[in-house]
Motif scaffolding. Structure first.
Motif, PDB file in Angstrom:
ATOM      1  N   LYS A  18       0.912  -1.397   0.178  1.00  0.00           N
ATOM      2  CA  LYS A  18      -0.081  -0.124  -0.083  1.00  0.00           C
ATOM      3  C   LYS A  18       0.753   1.100   0.218  1.00  0.00           C
ATOM      4  N   ASN A  19       2.119   1.039  -0.025  1.00  0.00           N
ATOM      5  CA  ASN A  19       2.510   2.241   0.538  1.00  0.00           C
ATOM      6  C   ASN A  19       3.958   2.180  -0.497  1.00  0.00           C
ATOM      7  N   ASN A  20       4.011   1.671  -1.801  1.00  0.00           N
ATOM      8  CA  ASN A  20       4.114   1.344  -3.028  1.00  0.00           C
ATOM      9  C   ASN A  20       5.764   1.162  -2.798  1.00  0.00           C
ATOM     10  N   LYS A  21       5.869   0.439  -1.621  1.00  0.00           N
ATOM     11  CA  LYS A  21       7.287  -0.380  -1.207  1.00  0.00           C
ATOM     12  C   LYS A  21       6.792  -1.508  -2.496  1.00  0.00           C
ATOM     13  N   LYS A  22       8.134  -2.631  -3.749  1.00  0.00           N
ATOM     14  CA  LYS A  22       8.254  -3.353  -4.186  1.00  0.00           C
ATOM     15  C   LYS A  22       8.497  -4.729  -2.840  1.00  0.00           C
ATOM     16  N   MET A  23       7.943  -5.681  -3.274  1.00  0.00           N
ATOM     17  CA  MET A  23       8.290  -6.897  -1.861  1.00  0.00           C
ATOM     18  C   MET A  23       8.960  -7.558  -3.134  1.00  0.00           C
ATOM     19  N   SER A  24       8.829  -9.146  -2.510  1.00  0.00           N
ATOM     20  CA  SER A  24       9.131 -10.327  -3.527  1.00  0.00           C
ATOM     21  C   SER A  24       8.081 -12.046  -2.538  1.00  0.00           C
ATOM     22  N   VAL A  25       7.947 -12.191  -3.382  1.00  0.00           N
ATOM     23  CA  VAL A  25       7.191 -13.658  -2.671  1.00  0.00           C
ATOM     24  C   VAL A  25       8.313 -14.684  -3.036  1.00  0.00           C
ATOM     25  N   LEU A  26       8.805 -15.771  -2.495  1.00  0.00           N
ATOM     26  CA  LEU A  26       9.126 -16.930  -2.369  1.00  0.00           C
ATOM     27  C   LEU A  26       8.344 -18.172  -2.264  1.00  0.00           C
ATOM     28  N   ASN A  27       7.981 -18.887  -2.918  1.00  0.00           N
ATOM     29  CA  ASN A  27       7.502 -20.249  -2.230  1.00  0.00           C
ATOM     30  C   ASN A  27       8.538 -21.355  -2.707  1.00  0.00           C
ATOM     31  N   ILE A  28       8.906 -22.005  -1.425  1.00  0.00           N
ATOM     32  CA  ILE A  28      10.069 -22.572  -1.722  1.00  0.00           C
ATOM     33  C   ILE A  28      10.146 -24.033  -1.279  1.00  0.00           C
TER      34      ILE A  28
END
Length: 81
Positions: A18-28
């Motif tokens: 929501k704060n326009n911060k880029k995040m990543s998500v990984l399923n490992i």
């Protein structure tokens, strides 16, 4: 606490908060179990089946609970031919 490991990528992606911060998500997949980790947008995008080495930061929460944050992930270079 820092924990390192090696696993197989099930899915990988990026999103904006929501704060326009880029995040990543990984399923490992590690030792047959799939784990979901969130990290900064600097973590590269991987393909299904890639073997990666990763580093997570474990932060103690209430009681015996921990939250994990993906600090680093990179493609594992195999020496096998």
């Amino acid at each position: 606490m820092f924990l390192s490991g090696k696993g197989r990528v099930i899915s990988s992606g990026h999103f904006n908060t929501k704060n326009n911060k880029k995040m990543s998500v990984l399923n490992i997949q590690v030792n047959g179990e799939v784990h979901k980790f969130f990290g900064s947008g600097k973590v590269p995008k991987f393909n299904f089946g890639d073997i990666i080495e990763f580093l997570v930061i474990a932060q103690k929460q209430k009681g015996l609970e921990y939250s994990f944050y993906l600090a680093k992930a990179e493609l594992k270079i195999s020496d096998e031919k």
